[in-house]
Write a protein that holds these residues in place. Structure first.
Motif, short mmCIF file in Angstrom:
data_model
loop_
_atom_site.label_atom_id
_atom_site.label_comp_id
_atom_site.label_asym_id
_atom_site.label_seq_id
_atom_site.Cartn_x
_atom_site.Cartn_y
_atom_site.Cartn_z
N ALA A 100 -46.80 -49.08 37.58
CA ALA A 100 -47.30 -48.53 38.85
C ALA A 100 -46.28 -47.61 39.52
CB ALA A 100 -47.70 -49.65 39.82
N TRP A 101 -45.43 -46.99 38.73
CA TRP A 101 -44.43 -46.07 39.29
C TRP A 101 -45.09 -44.90 40.00
CZ3 TRP A 101 -44.30 -40.97 37.96
CH2 TRP A 101 -45.06 -40.59 36.84
N GLN A 102 -46.24 -44.45 39.47
CA GLN A 102 -46.89 -43.28 40.07
C GLN A 102 -47.39 -43.57 41.47
OE1 GLN A 102 -48.04 -45.30 37.80
NE2 GLN A 102 -50.19 -44.96 37.25
N PHE A 106 -46.43 -41.71 44.86
CA PHE A 106 -47.46 -41.21 45.78
C PHE A 106 -47.17 -41.65 47.22
CE2 PHE A 106 -51.57 -41.58 47.94
CZ PHE A 106 -52.09 -40.32 47.74
N ALA A 107 -46.76 -42.91 47.38
CA ALA A 107 -46.45 -43.41 48.73
C ALA A 107 -45.24 -42.68 49.31
CB ALA A 107 -46.19 -44.92 48.67
N LEU A 108 -44.24 -42.38 48.48
CA LEU A 108 -43.06 -41.66 48.97
C LEU A 108 -43.39 -40.20 49.26
CD1 LEU A 108 -40.33 -43.07 46.55
CD2 LEU A 108 -40.57 -43.57 48.99
N LEU A 154 -54.84 -39.35 40.32
CA LEU A 154 -54.60 -40.79 40.51
C LEU A 154 -55.90 -41.54 40.77
CD1 LEU A 154 -51.36 -40.76 42.70
CD2 LEU A 154 -51.57 -41.62 40.36
N LEU A 155 -56.77 -40.96 41.56
CA LEU A 155 -57.98 -41.66 41.99
C LEU A 155 -59.13 -41.52 41.00
CD1 LEU A 155 -57.93 -40.72 45.79
CD2 LEU A 155 -57.24 -42.89 44.75
N PHE A 156 -59.25 -40.36 40.37
CA PHE A 156 -60.42 -40.10 39.53
C PHE A 156 -60.08 -39.61 38.12
CE2 PHE A 156 -61.40 -38.95 43.97
CZ PHE A 156 -62.29 -39.98 44.26
N ASP A 163 -50.13 -48.85 33.94
CA ASP A 163 -49.31 -48.74 32.74
C ASP A 163 -49.13 -47.30 32.28
OD1 ASP A 163 -48.94 -51.52 32.57
OD2 ASP A 163 -50.88 -51.76 31.54
N MET A 164 -49.61 -46.34 33.07
CA MET A 164 -49.51 -44.94 32.67
C MET A 164 -48.05 -44.49 32.63
SD MET A 164 -49.05 -41.52 33.74
CE MET A 164 -49.45 -41.28 35.45
#
Length: 386
Positions: A100-102, A106-108, A154-156, A163-164
């Motif tokens: 879940a690094w992406q 995204f949050a940063l 990320l969403l679609f 795990d990406m």
């Protein structure tokens, strides 16, 4: 103003007034305007405001006024750097990517794209309201496009799988793996904010010569009135023909002729010569020179803007307000640079979509044009270096 495109907008807006010619200097934030006597200054200020900027008349003899460094800008850069660096590392170094690094990136990226880039978005919107595009337009579009595409992926688009992993690739394909471009969304604001903070410091130093000259002048003068009485008054009240006293260690208040006394003056301000020069009755003296010997009585011959110091200051100000040939060329190119970049980006997007490429590859290529062009040094480095 933030780039040479801003300079071009202000100059063109002023030139629309009959008989008006203007030269705007980005580094000093000044405009030198020649206008007919029938054109009021208020009309010139209104023209600048219609271009999306603000202006005010500069008092005669005023030194270059460069605004102090804004603490908010330093904090904005610091917070942006703290949030952007982890995103850059995780996106560009596959070995550091975890589960879940992406989403962490995204949050940063959210505060960088919103709060950190708020100035770019605001100025880009102001430019659009005035039907103009500047470097801020490219920065804003590049950030919004790369972040928007990443959010969509990320969403679609399958990039939201915890795990990406995103391998490092020199092409837009990346071997079929899902891609997000958050490193572009945070990297561009980071580097442009850092560059403009450094540029702001250079601008402030560029006015140090004028500020130093202005500080050399005396602020008060000791007038000698009839009957031999002495009175300390502000230098603004001194008139030509009046006599004033210069005691040892004081600066000569203004240009004049020695009436009484003999002393030695430090003329290094004007000549660079460190050896004091002897003066006596009948000798001419210049304002701001230092009396290193005995007391003098001087009759003022020039005051205010007529003194040698004021003329030197005016020459330095004129040199800073002018433009070299290289800067005029850079300003002319920057005026059409942004529209051309936008046209190229739109053409690239249309070409790849028309050629049957995947939307991801087409958008990536178009965003690359914006991201590469938006921090272009064309409009910043030339005036700063000169």
């Amino acid at each position: 103003m933030t780039c040479a495109a801003c300079v071009g907008r202000v100059e063109k807006r002023l030139a629309r007034i009959d008989g008006v010619t203007a030269g705007v200097n980005l580094a000093t934030g000044r405009a030198r305007v020649l206008h007919p006597a029938g054109v009021p200054v208020a009309e010139l200020v209104a023209a600048v405001e219609r271009a999306g900027y603000t202006a005010e008349p500069l008092p005669a003899g005023a030194p270059v006024g460069v605004t102090a460094e804004e603490p908010d800008e330093r904090w904005r850069l610091l917070v942006t750097a703290l949030a952007a660096v982890p995103v850059l590392v995780l996106s560009m170094v596959p070995s550091t990517q975890f589960t879940a690094w992406q989403w962490v990136c995204f949050a940063l990226a959210v505060p960088v794209v919103t709060w950190g880039s708020a100035g770019f978005h605001r100025r880009a919107w102001q430019g659009l309201r005035h039907a103009a595009a500047t470097m801020d337009t490219l920065v804003s579009l590049g950030v919004v496009a790369s972040f928007g595409w990443s959010a969509y992926a990320l969403l679609f688009g399958g990039a939201g799988d915890p795990d990406m992993r995103m391998p490092f690739s020199l092409t837009a394909d990346g071997g079929g793996a899902a891609h997000v471009y958050l490193e572009a969304a945070v990297g561009v604001p980071l580097f442009v904010l850092a560059g403009r903070l450094l540029e702001g410091r250079v601008r402030r130093r560029s006015g140090s010569a004028l500020r130093a000259l202005a500080e050399l002048g005396a602020k008060q003068v000791c007038l000698r009135e009839e009957g031999g009485e002495e009175r300390l008054v502000p230098i603004e009240l001194l008139l030509p023909g009046q006599e004033f006293v210069v005691r040892p260690g004081e600066r000569v208040a203004t240009d004049g002729v020695v009436v009484e006394g003999g002393s030695a003056l430090d003329l290094s301000l004007l000549t660079g010569e460190s050896v004091p020069v002897e003066v006596g009755p009948g000798d001419r003296v210049a304002g701001a020179t230092v009396n290193v010997g005995g007391a003098l009585v001087v009759r003022a011959t020039a005051v205010g803007t007529d003194t040698q110091l004021a003329r030197i200051t005016a020459l330095v100000a004129q040199a800073q307000a002018g433009k070299a040939r290289a800067q005029r060329l850079a300003d002319a190119v920057a005026g059409v640079f942004v529209p051309c970049v936008l046209a190229v980006a739109a053409s690239v997007l249309g070409f790849w979509l028309g050629a049957g490429a995947a939307p991801q590859a087409a958008v990536t290529a178009a965003v690359a044009v914006l991201v590469v062009a938006c921090p272009c040094a064309l409009g910043l480095a030339t005036p700063t270096a000169l």
